[in-house]
Design a protein around this motif. Structure first.
Motif, short mmCIF file in Angstrom:
data_model
loop_
_atom_site.label_atom_id
_atom_site.label_comp_id
_atom_site.label_asym_id
_atom_site.label_seq_id
_atom_site.Cartn_x
_atom_site.Cartn_y
_atom_site.Cartn_z
N HIS A 1 0.83 -1.21 0.00
CA HIS A 1 0.00 0.00 0.00
C HIS A 1 0.87 1.26 0.00
O HIS A 1 0.58 2.22 -0.72
CB HIS A 1 -0.94 0.00 1.21
CG HIS A 1 -2.04 -1.00 1.10
ND1 HIS A 1 -3.08 -0.88 0.21
CD2 HIS A 1 -2.24 -2.15 1.77
CE1 HIS A 1 -3.90 -1.91 0.35
NE2 HIS A 1 -3.41 -2.70 1.28
N LEU A 2 1.94 1.25 0.78
CA LEU A 2 2.84 2.41 0.80
C LEU A 2 3.47 2.64 -0.56
O LEU A 2 3.61 3.77 -1.02
CB LEU A 2 3.93 2.22 1.86
CG LEU A 2 3.48 2.30 3.32
CD1 LEU A 2 4.64 1.90 4.24
CD2 LEU A 2 2.99 3.70 3.66
N ASP B 1 0.73 4.01 -2.92
CA ASP B 1 0.47 5.41 -2.57
C ASP B 1 1.58 6.33 -3.09
O ASP B 1 1.32 7.42 -3.61
CB ASP B 1 0.34 5.58 -1.06
CG ASP B 1 -0.96 5.03 -0.50
OD1 ASP B 1 -1.91 4.82 -1.28
OD2 ASP B 1 -1.01 4.79 0.73
N THR B 2 2.81 5.88 -2.95
CA THR B 2 3.96 6.69 -3.37
C THR B 2 3.98 6.91 -4.87
O THR B 2 4.17 8.04 -5.34
CB THR B 2 5.28 6.03 -2.90
OG1 THR B 2 5.25 5.93 -1.47
CG2 THR B 2 6.48 6.85 -3.33
N LYS C 1 -8.87 -0.29 -2.65
CA LYS C 1 -8.53 0.57 -1.51
C LYS C 1 -7.78 1.83 -1.94
O LYS C 1 -7.68 2.78 -1.18
CB LYS C 1 -7.70 -0.21 -0.49
CG LYS C 1 -8.49 -1.27 0.23
CD LYS C 1 -7.64 -2.08 1.16
CE LYS C 1 -8.49 -3.16 1.82
NZ LYS C 1 -7.70 -4.11 2.57
N HIS C 2 -7.26 1.82 -3.17
CA HIS C 2 -6.54 2.98 -3.71
C HIS C 2 -7.38 3.73 -4.74
O HIS C 2 -6.85 4.56 -5.48
CB HIS C 2 -5.22 2.53 -4.33
CG HIS C 2 -4.29 1.94 -3.32
ND1 HIS C 2 -3.48 2.72 -2.52
CD2 HIS C 2 -4.08 0.66 -2.94
CE1 HIS C 2 -2.80 1.92 -1.70
NE2 HIS C 2 -3.15 0.68 -1.93
N GLN D 1 1.08 9.20 -5.89
CA GLN D 1 1.36 10.58 -5.50
C GLN D 1 2.36 11.21 -6.45
O GLN D 1 2.21 12.37 -6.86
CB GLN D 1 1.89 10.63 -4.07
CG GLN D 1 2.19 12.04 -3.59
CD GLN D 1 2.73 12.07 -2.18
OE1 GLN D 1 2.67 11.09 -1.45
NE2 GLN D 1 3.28 13.21 -1.79
#
Length: 146
Positions: free
Chosen positions: A98-99, A102-103, A134-135, A106
């Protein structure tokens, strides 16, 4: 301590090893391991690694494309395609995947790219769909075989 950082040339051996481990898990249809030369082409804004105590335990790669007129992305619009996301099994509970997602999302948004796609040949497709939902990803199409 977990660190998410851009991949560098000196990370390629470790990432190629992760790719081999992923292939050996046999959880993705048709997946072949990436070698260092192939991975070298990803170095840049859309290649990130997850590092824990100086060990690379996961990675993500992506590429930017211009739409030819996809059903969900207008012709001429740029989009990020998430090519690969992998985290070693023993670290998956730490939400490193997930990190990484997300990165990379972004980063693309900071570059003015607001649309993204991901394709998967995972044998665990139900989990993958839930992961990406979830994203903010939505189902576009389904392809099945028998």
């Amino acid at each position: 301590m977990v660190s998410i950082r851009r991949a560098a040339e000196n990370d390629l051996t470790a990432v190629a090893r992760l790719s081999e481990i992923w292939t050996s898990e046999n959880i993705t249809h048709g997946l072949g391991a990436n070698n260092e030369e192939l991975l070298r082409g990803y170095i840049g804004e859309y290649f990130w690694v997850a590092e824990l105590d100086s060990e690379i335990v996961g990675y993500i790669t992506g590429t930017v494309h211009e739409s030819d007129g996809l059903a969900v992305i207008e012709k001429g619009e740029q989009y990020l395609e998430i090519d690969e996301v992998y985290v070693l099994p023993e670290y998956r509970s730490m939400k490193l995947g997930h990190l990484l997602v997300d990165t990379i999302l972004q980063t693309s948004e900071e570059n003015g790219i607001t649309r993204s796609v991901v394709y998967s040949a995972s044998k665990q497709w139900q989990q993958i769909v839930g992961f990406y939902e979830k994203h903010g990803f939505k189902m576009w199409f389904v392809q099945m075989y028998r």
